[in-house]
Write an enzyme that holds these catalytic residues in place. Structure first.
Site, PDB file in Angstrom:
ATOM      1  N   ASN A   1       0.835  -1.199   0.000  1.00 41.59           N
ATOM      2  CA  ASN A   1       0.000   0.000   0.000  1.00 41.59           C
ATOM      3  C   ASN A   1       0.869   1.248   0.000  1.00 41.59           C
ATOM      4  O   ASN A   1       1.773   1.385   0.825  1.00 41.59           O
ATOM      5  CB  ASN A   1      -0.903   0.021   1.241  1.00 41.59           C
ATOM      6  CG  ASN A   1      -1.995   1.071   1.127  1.00 41.59           C
ATOM      7  OD1 ASN A   1      -2.856   0.979   0.256  1.00 41.59           O
ATOM      8  ND2 ASN A   1      -1.942   2.091   1.962  1.00 41.59           N
ATOM      9  N   GLU A   2       0.606   2.124  -0.923  1.00 41.35           N
ATOM     10  CA  GLU A   2       1.252   3.443  -0.965  1.00 41.35           C
ATOM     11  C   GLU A   2       2.722   3.410  -0.525  1.00 41.35           C
ATOM     12  O   GLU A   2       3.104   4.027   0.475  1.00 41.35           O
ATOM     13  CB  GLU A   2       0.457   4.451  -0.131  1.00 41.35           C
ATOM     14  CG  GLU A   2      -0.894   4.768  -0.729  1.00 41.35           C
ATOM     15  CD  GLU A   2      -1.565   5.999  -0.119  1.00 41.35           C
ATOM     16  OE1 GLU A   2      -1.214   6.389   0.999  1.00 41.35           O
ATOM     17  OE2 GLU A   2      -2.441   6.569  -0.788  1.00 41.35           O
TER      18      GLU A   2
ATOM     19  N   GLU B   1      -8.265   4.762  -4.883  1.00 42.50           N
ATOM     20  CA  GLU B   1      -8.888   5.304  -3.672  1.00 42.50           C
ATOM     21  C   GLU B   1      -9.327   6.729  -3.930  1.00 42.50           C
ATOM     22  O   GLU B   1      -8.648   7.493  -4.617  1.00 42.50           O
ATOM     23  CB  GLU B   1      -7.895   5.358  -2.498  1.00 42.50           C
ATOM     24  CG  GLU B   1      -7.450   4.045  -1.935  1.00 42.50           C
ATOM     25  CD  GLU B   1      -6.449   4.251  -0.787  1.00 42.50           C
ATOM     26  OE1 GLU B   1      -6.479   5.303  -0.130  1.00 42.50           O
ATOM     27  OE2 GLU B   1      -5.621   3.355  -0.580  1.00 42.50           O
TER      28      GLU B   1
ATOM     29  N   PHE C   1     -12.686   8.329  11.847  1.00 46.88           N
ATOM     30  CA  PHE C   1     -13.545   9.422  11.391  1.00 46.88           C
ATOM     31  C   PHE C   1     -13.273   9.817   9.939  1.00 46.88           C
ATOM     32  O   PHE C   1     -13.727  10.854   9.475  1.00 46.88           O
ATOM     33  CB  PHE C   1     -13.400  10.633  12.321  1.00 46.88           C
ATOM     34  CG  PHE C   1     -13.876  10.347  13.719  1.00 46.88           C
ATOM     35  CD1 PHE C   1     -15.195   9.973  13.959  1.00 46.88           C
ATOM     36  CD2 PHE C   1     -12.996  10.397  14.792  1.00 46.88           C
ATOM     37  CE1 PHE C   1     -15.634   9.677  15.248  1.00 46.88           C
ATOM     38  CE2 PHE C   1     -13.428  10.111  16.078  1.00 46.88           C
ATOM     39  CZ  PHE C   1     -14.751   9.741  16.308  1.00 46.88           C
ATOM     40  N   HIS C   2     -12.493   8.995   9.245  1.00 43.35           N
ATOM     41  CA  HIS C   2     -12.309   9.241   7.804  1.00 43.35           C
ATOM     42  C   HIS C   2     -13.602   8.862   7.092  1.00 43.35           C
ATOM     43  O   HIS C   2     -14.279   7.907   7.476  1.00 43.35           O
ATOM     44  CB  HIS C   2     -11.153   8.376   7.297  1.00 43.35           C
ATOM     45  CG  HIS C   2     -10.711   8.701   5.901  1.00 43.35           C
ATOM     46  ND1 HIS C   2     -11.464   8.369   4.787  1.00 43.35           N
ATOM     47  CD2 HIS C   2      -9.604   9.316   5.427  1.00 43.35           C
ATOM     48  CE1 HIS C   2     -10.814   8.779   3.695  1.00 43.35           C
ATOM     49  NE2 HIS C   2      -9.693   9.360   4.054  1.00 43.35           N
TER      50      HIS C   2
END
Ligand code: GLA
Ligand code: ZN
Length: 672
Positions: free
Chosen positions: A154-155, A310, A360-361
């Site tokens: 990932n990234e 994404e 909270f994303h």
């Protein structure tokens, strides 16, 4: 269709990161997920990105039972899987037992367990453990009909300065330079008594040691790129040893700096990336142009369709100010990706966790767990739109006639160069300014770096902003391009250093002074509050930040400086060379100048545009497969002139000669 990113399921992908391991103690939620996914028109999820601790709870002990159930449940609902390798975050037992897997930072301190994306790429233990779990995952799932793509890690980002990485750096340098003598020459170690007399003295650059030599830093970035590329190759080999038919991707990032993405894309079958625009901060059209540019850059890395891996369905949690997407923006920004050639719209993440870093994303499903939310409805609307746009799936953007050179080696060289506006040369921003001026005109563009650029007759206009470092024979390629009839635009500073970081001796822009008909003399830097002025036919324009003094040697002077001791000297020139022409712009300018310049060039070269004529403020148009994606980033309604009869693929509405757009409205128009 061989241009499909996912040949096993050649359709627009809609879905996103699914992290069910968070919810293993909530079976009712996992049941509900699939039902809600169907309702949201999700057809693919990225699974297992951070699942290592659940797939291998103890060293060598695998537990695939939960993942089997998740995949079966998804597949029974017709939902495909982009299956991830879990190397982006290691389990605690691994870090505890083998501290060498943790990264050493640029203060030479080893990190502790926690966080993610921070493994050492050289560690043989880490490589062995990753290879083992990748192999186990591939054996279990690579032939499952649901699995259409591998999502490697990932990234990827960052670097490591542990003893293993230091040794590897030395070996890489030995390979590159052959001898210590050659290394000393290329790194110009005759200055400040930096001469090395043994390889063991060579360390990675850092803020505690070798910190001021730009050539060393640029080599460190190349080495870090190579480390990451090798890691990807290692993971890919493990997966493809089991089934070579499933393409691999890695999710890349916006305005990424650490590695050269042209290099990193080589082992990938498919490029994908994560786009998180900061909407609502004042100028959404500008923000759109930035992300449009990265879409085009991602497509250009392999010259193939790419995936939007994404995006957020509502808001992120990591900006200082986390704004909601206003009504309409979710569809609009998703269609921006599609108009730029994406074969997917995917999100982070499917369901908000109850705790942890990103509780909270924004997510498709919130803590309330229902479909009855604005976010959910907006996501379903995108799902509907992708179904309606299905006929465009195989269509790509019309071939670009304009190419912009964007080169990571040059980016680093400018950032590390101690000159001009030190550390603030604004290379990527300048490239984006040129891109934006053309994007607003509805012009389609490709990106190439010095290596991937080829004078293959595709392009009429090549733009090389601030090509300070020349490499891979770009001087000869640009010369041939102009001689054959192409139009070249270069901006200052250009052709100053070579690939090895050493200054070119003699006149600059290196190897191109006769093509451009100018030579560069000196570079002046302006503070944020200072300006100069460009005097040219179109009227005066503001000049900002960097003003290079140049001398015309055969070129026609189109514009001159209006201020300072160099007032009256050339700033914008044009030179005929062979069958083509070469422009040189010696300063950074305000946007209005670039808009005016490109309007003239696009007209005189008859470069195709998505729509003829002027678009209203805030509106942009891009063409894909004959469909015009007409986007309104203004908070007010707009009308655009569209000569002829058109149908909106999203609504079925028919329009004649003009079309209305609501605030943040999008129309996908095809000729009737
Ligand atoms: C990145 C990561 C995701 C998530 C999002 C949040 O793109 O890949 O795991 O952290 O950011 O915006
Ligand atoms: Zn390391």
């Amino acid at each position: 269709m061989n241009r499909s990113a996912t040949p096993r399921f050649p359709a627009f992908l809609h879905g996103g990161d699914y992290n069910p391991e968070q919810w293993l103690k909530y079976p009712e939620i996992l049941e509900k997920d699939v039902e809600l996914m169907r309702e949201a028109k999700v057809n693919c999820v990225s699974l297992g990105i951070f699942s290592w601790a659940f797939l291998e709870p103890e060293e060598g002990v695998y537990d695939f039972a939960w993942m089997d159930r998740v995949i079966e449940r998804l597949w029974s609902a017709g939902i495909h899987v982009d299956l991830a390798t879990p190397s982006g975050a290691r389990p605690a037992w691994l870090a505890e037992k083998y501290p060498e897997v943790l990264r050493v930072d640029d203060r030479f301190h080893r990190q502790h367990f926690g966080g993610r994306h921070n493994h050492c790429p050289s560690s043989p233990v880490y490589q062995e453990k990753v290879r083992a779990i990748d192999t186990a995952l591939a054996r279990r799932y690579a032939h499952h009909p649901a699995v259409i793509l591998w999502h490697i890690s990932n990234e990827f980002s960052g670097d490591c300065r542990c003893p293993l990485c230091q040794d590897r750096f030395r070996a890489w340098l030995q390979d590159r330079y052959g001898s210590l003598e050659a290394l000393n020459d290329h790194w110009w170690t005759g200055f400040w008594s930096m001469r090395y007399t043994s390889w063991s003295q060579v360390e990675p650059p850092s803020h505690r040691g070798q910190n001021a030599n730009p050539a060393i830093w640029v080599d460190w970035r190349r080495f870090s790129t190579w480390q990451c590329r090798s890691f990807i190759e290692m993971e890919k080999a493990a997966l493809h040893a089991v089934n070579p038919d499933i393409p691999v991707t890695a999710n890349l990032m916006h305005r990424f700096w650490d590695y050269d993405y042209f290099e990193l894309a080589k082992p990938l079958d498919v490029v994908s990336w994560d786009s998180y625009p900061a909407w609502g901060m004042g100028d959404d059209l500008r923000e759109a142009s930035e992300h449009a540019m990265t879409h085009d850059l991602m497509r250009s890395l392999k010259d193939r369709p790419f995936l939007l891996m994404e995006s957020t369905p509502s808001q992120v949690n990591w900006h200082d100010v986390n704004k909601l997407k206003k009504p309409g923006m979710h569809l609009l920004s998703s269609m921006l990706a599609l108009g730029q050639g994406s074969q997917s719209v995917m999100y982070f993440q499917w369901r908000k966790g109850r705790g942890g870093a990103e509780m909270f994303h924004g997510a498709v499903v919130g803590h309330d767990g229902t479909a009855d939310t604005r976010t959910f409805r907006q996501v379903r609307q995108v799902g509907d739109a992708l179904e309606r746009l299905a006929p465009l799936y195989g269509a790509e953007k019309a071939p670009a006639r304009v190419c912009i050179l964007y080169d990571w080696n040059n980016l680093w060289a400018l950032d590390y160069a101690q000159m001009g506006r030190r550390g603030d040369m604004r290379y990527t921003e300048t490239v984006n300014e040129h891109y934006r001026a053309l994007w607003k005109l509805g012009v389609n563009m490709d990106f190439r770096d010095c290596e991937s650029f080829a004078d293959d007759g595709r392009y009429q206009l090549v733009i090389a902003p601030m090509l300070f470092m020349t490499r891979a024979g770009i001087e000869e390629k640009l010369r041939a391009f102009v001689a054959r009839g192409g139009t070249l635009l270069m901006t200052a500073p250009a052709g100053t250093i070579g690939e090895d970081g050493l200054a070119h001796l003699g006149q600059t822009p290196h190897g191109l002074t006769d093509v451009l008909g100018i030579r560069a003399l000196e570079l002046d830097a302006l503070t944020d509050t200072q300006e100069n002025r460009l005097i040219w036919a179109d009227g005066p324009h503001r000049l900002l930040r960097l003003c290079e003094l140049i001398q015309a040697e055969g070129a026609q002077v189109l514009g001159t400086y209006g201020e300072d001791f160099y007032a009256g000297s050339p700033c914008l020139t044009r030179h005929d060379f062979g069958k083509g022409q070469a422009y040189y712009l010696a300063a950074q300018t305000e946007e209005a100048f670039l808009t005016a310049l490109y309007r003239r060039l696009v007209e005189s070269l008859a470069i195709p545009r998505a729509l003829p004529g002027e678009l209203p403020d805030g509106v942009a148009a891009q063409e894909r497969g004959g469909a015009v994606f007409l986007q309104n980033y203004a908070p007010q309604a707009r009308q655009a002139a569209v000569p002829g009869a058109w149908q909106d693929l999203l609504t079925g509405d028919v329009w004649q000669d003009r079309v209305e757009l609501e605030p943040l409205g999008i129309r996908v128009l095809v000729r009737k």
